[in-house]
Structure formats: C-alpha cells, structure tokens
Design an enzyme around this catalytic site. Structure first.
Site, PDB file in Angstrom:
ATOM      1  N   ASP A   1      72.687 104.900  10.933  1.00 37.79           N
ATOM      2  CA  ASP A   1      73.004 104.225   9.354  1.00 37.79           C
ATOM      3  C   ASP A   1      73.976 104.676   8.868  1.00 37.79           C
ATOM      4  O   ASP A   1      74.124 105.282   7.984  1.00 37.79           O
ATOM      5  CB  ASP A   1      71.353 104.935   8.559  1.00 37.79           C
ATOM      6  CG  ASP A   1      71.573 104.461   7.008  1.00 37.79           C
ATOM      7  OD1 ASP A   1      71.448 103.208   7.398  1.00 37.79           O
ATOM      8  OD2 ASP A   1      71.515 105.736   5.912  1.00 37.79           O
TER       9      ASP A   1
ATOM     10  N   HIS B   1      68.952 113.061   4.572  1.00 40.14           N
ATOM     11  CA  HIS B   1      68.170 111.431   4.407  1.00 40.14           C
ATOM     12  C   HIS B   1      66.279 112.425   4.512  1.00 40.14           C
ATOM     13  O   HIS B   1      65.618 111.130   3.464  1.00 40.14           O
ATOM     14  CB  HIS B   1      68.329 110.161   5.410  1.00 40.14           C
ATOM     15  CG  HIS B   1      69.459 109.957   5.148  1.00 40.14           C
ATOM     16  ND1 HIS B   1      70.727 110.043   4.828  1.00 40.14           N
ATOM     17  CD2 HIS B   1      69.485 108.361   4.820  1.00 40.14           C
ATOM     18  CE1 HIS B   1      71.350 109.067   4.986  1.00 40.14           C
ATOM     19  NE2 HIS B   1      70.915 108.198   4.718  1.00 40.14           N
TER      20      HIS B   1
ATOM     21  N   HIS C   1      63.918 103.191   8.002  1.00 39.04           N
ATOM     22  CA  HIS C   1      63.400 104.533   7.776  1.00 39.04           C
ATOM     23  C   HIS C   1      62.935 105.292   7.598  1.00 39.04           C
ATOM     24  O   HIS C   1      63.138 105.554   5.664  1.00 39.04           O
ATOM     25  CB  HIS C   1      65.455 104.753   7.160  1.00 39.04           C
ATOM     26  CG  HIS C   1      65.835 103.157   6.169  1.00 39.04           C
ATOM     27  ND1 HIS C   1      65.052 103.508   4.543  1.00 39.04           N
ATOM     28  CD2 HIS C   1      66.857 102.734   5.301  1.00 39.04           C
ATOM     29  CE1 HIS C   1      65.373 102.445   3.964  1.00 39.04           C
ATOM     30  NE2 HIS C   1      66.941 101.870   4.198  1.00 39.04           N
TER      31      HIS C   1
END
Length: 364
Positions: A271, A249, A214
């Site tokens: 995620d 995010h 990520h």
C-alpha cells in the site's frame, strides 16, 4: 541466455536446500542441480546469501518519489516499479484510488504504454474504487464514489480490457449481476472499503467474491454481536485477504492473530505511496505513514521486504511463512502459483537474495 546461480541457501517456497545451483534460461527456471554437477562458466556467485522467491505486491500506489495515479505515465510507472524492486518485489499491481473516469483512462493507457515500451514486472492495474461504501471511504474522495451501473461496467470492460486485473468494491453497494460480469471477464474482485454485515459479506463470498482488500482497514469490524466483514473473512476458508504490516494500519498482534487463523489465506501488500501536495489526493509524509490534508491515514511507507521483516521480527511469524505471505500466497490468491511464488523448474526466474542486515538484491 542461460545463467546459473550458485552459492546460496535456497528457500524454494516449500523447502530449504543447500549446495545446489539454479539454472535459468530466457526468464524461466530450467534446472535445480547439485552444485557439484555444474560445469558452465556462465555463473553468478551469490556469496552465501539466502535465496527466496521474489515478492508480489498487489497494491502499490507509488515509489521512488513518484505517485503513479497523480501523473499516470511510463515514467511514473517505471519509478513505482523500480521503487518496489528495491524492496524485493519483482511483480506489482499498480493501484489507483476512487477517481474520475478520465484519470482511470490515463492510468489504463499508461500501463499499455509501459508494456509496449518493454517494461517489466507490471501485472496489470488495480482499481481501488469507485464502487465503494462512503461510510468506509477512508481517504478516498466521496465526490467520485458511486454505485455501478451497466454503463460503468461496459466502460471498464471496453476501456480496461486486458489491463484492469483487480477491482476493490463494496459488495453491499453493487448489483451482484454486475459484479459477475466483471468476474466473467477475468477481473478479480476484492471486497473492500465496505460496511457489509456478516450476512452480506457471507452472501458475497458464496456468490464468488473470494478476496478482501487490506484486512481491518476501511471495513466493518469483528464485534461480539456483529461479526462484520472481518468475521466473515475469518470464518470462510476460501477467502484470501491482504494486510498492511507496518504497525500503523494494523497492530502487529492483530497480524499475528490473523495469520494463525487464516494461515495461507493472508498475504502482504505494501500500500506504498509517495508524497504529493497537488491534485485531488494529498499525501503528506508523517513518520512511517502518509496522511491526507485532514490527517486521515492514506498510505504506507512500506516496502514488501520491510513488511516481511515486520512479520518475522514484530508479529512473531516464522520467516519462511512471512516470505510466503509476500510471494507464494499472493500468487495463489490470483491462481498464478503454477508459475510464480516458488523457485522450481518451470517457474519464472524471479527471486531475491538476502544478506546480513536484510540487504536485498532482486534477480528477474
């Protein structure tokens, strides 16, 4: 049994073709023929939809209201897979956070039980931790974070044999010789939850870590005098990185910039988690995200289809590229692009069909 799919515009992963049919047998694509050449009666009419390779999600925590690692079982793993499939995904890597060896062992056994029961679509297990940097722990619990020892590596290789496929760790916190042991055993190592300097990250990349978890989240940022892990990813042409394209995010502009720099090295993950108010890890639903009890971002409410939609509609990424970010590129990251991520002869018969309003059906 042979099945033929007709009446769709087909994006193979490389090109778009029309007026063709896809012939499958025993889960594999055996032919792609002009529609006029099809004579079989065992045909599925896709009613003018848009066919593309099904998605591959290398980091997913839960789905359909179930949080897999909270109660690792065939039931919760099935729910996670079915939730992913509803969002266009045919292959998943269920993921568990930094946790106790007992919980890790339960998750490993749940994957084995799922496979033995004939469950589909689960590629293996992704351990996100416990060998991460406390300075970049995010929502992970510090009480379980540790530096790996030889005993830890032996335990993973013994208990997790053929199940553990990905481990996210902070390279600056791990002995490179121990990391190499995991890699030599066939486990793909992702750098993540890391405060590595640019130099530390570059050294880890040169030593064989070619993946990052990520991008931007829980890692040393790109700064003018300290390029960090993000800068190292940008500047090393062999490095793949996942990204969470929910606009929470990571800002959509950052996704757009990263895709322009990295091109086929950047791929999507969901995620995705599920709400849970019990156990060590608390997941509280808050609009389009999950947070823990302290309000720290701890997961997304994405599907892979929504991530693709966001890339195309909000990050300005061409649709065909966004589709590859969810299929071909994660397959390529794991060196599985010889059998996954394309609609071609010899590939697995796993594809989506999109219709108006981003309605999706998955065939696999």
């Amino acid at each position: 049994m042979s099945v033929t799919y007709v009446n769709a515009l087909i994006f193979t992963g490389d090109r778009i073709i029309n007026d063709h049919a896809v012939v499958t047998d025993k889960g594999m694509i055996t032919a792609i023929l002009p529609a006029a050449d099809i004579s079989t009666t065992d045909v599925i009419d896709l009613q003018g939809g848009f066919m593309a390779p099904a998605f591959i999600d290398l980091q997913v925590y839960g789905g359909n209201g179930a949080l897999f690692f909270q109660h690792p079982s065939v039931k919760t793993l099935t729910a996670t897979y079915e939730g992913s499939k509803a969002g266009g995904t045919a292959h998943i890597m269920p993921t568990i956070p930094t946790t106790s060896p007992a919980k890790m062992l339960q998750a490993i056994q749940a994957v084995r039980d799922y496979w033995q029961a004939g469950g589909k679509g689960v590629m293996g297990l992704h351990l996100e931790g416990p060998f991460i940097n406390p300075a970049k722990k995010g929502a992970h619990l510090e009480k379980y974070i540790r530096k790996p020892t030889q005993e830890d590596i032996n335990w993973i290789l013994d208990k997790g044999r053929e199940v553990v496929k990905i481990i996210t760790l902070a390279p600056e916190c791990c002995d490179p010789a121990l990391v190499k042991q995991l890699q030599d055993a066939g486990i793909t190592i992702f750098a993540g939850h890391s405060n590595a300097t640019y130099e530390e990250a570059s050294a880890a990349f040169e030593a064989g870590i070619h993946h990052v978890t990520h991008l931007f989240n829980a890692m040393s940022p790109l700064e003018s005098r300290a390029p960090g892990l993000v800068g190292a990813v940008y500047n090393h042409p062999r490095i793949f990185a996942s990204i969470v394209a929910d606009g929470v995010h990571v800002d959509f502009a950052a996704i757009s910039i990263s895709q322009r720099i990295m091109e086929g090295r950047l791929f999507l993950i969901s995620d995705a988690a599920a709400e849970s108010q019990e156990g060590d890890y608390i997941y509280i639903q808050e609009k389009n995200r999950y947070v823990n009890a302290a309000g720290v971002l701890s997961g997304s409410r994405l599907t892979m289809l929504k991530a693709v939609h966001n890339c195309a509609e909000k990050a300005g990424i061409p649709l065909h590229t966004a589709l590859k970010m969810a299929s071909l590129y994660p397959a390529r990251a794991l060196r599985l692009d010889g059998r996954l991520g394309r609609i071609e002869i010899g590939y697995e018969a796993a594809f989506i069909v999109l219709r108006d309003h981003w309605d999706v059906a998955v065939y696999c």
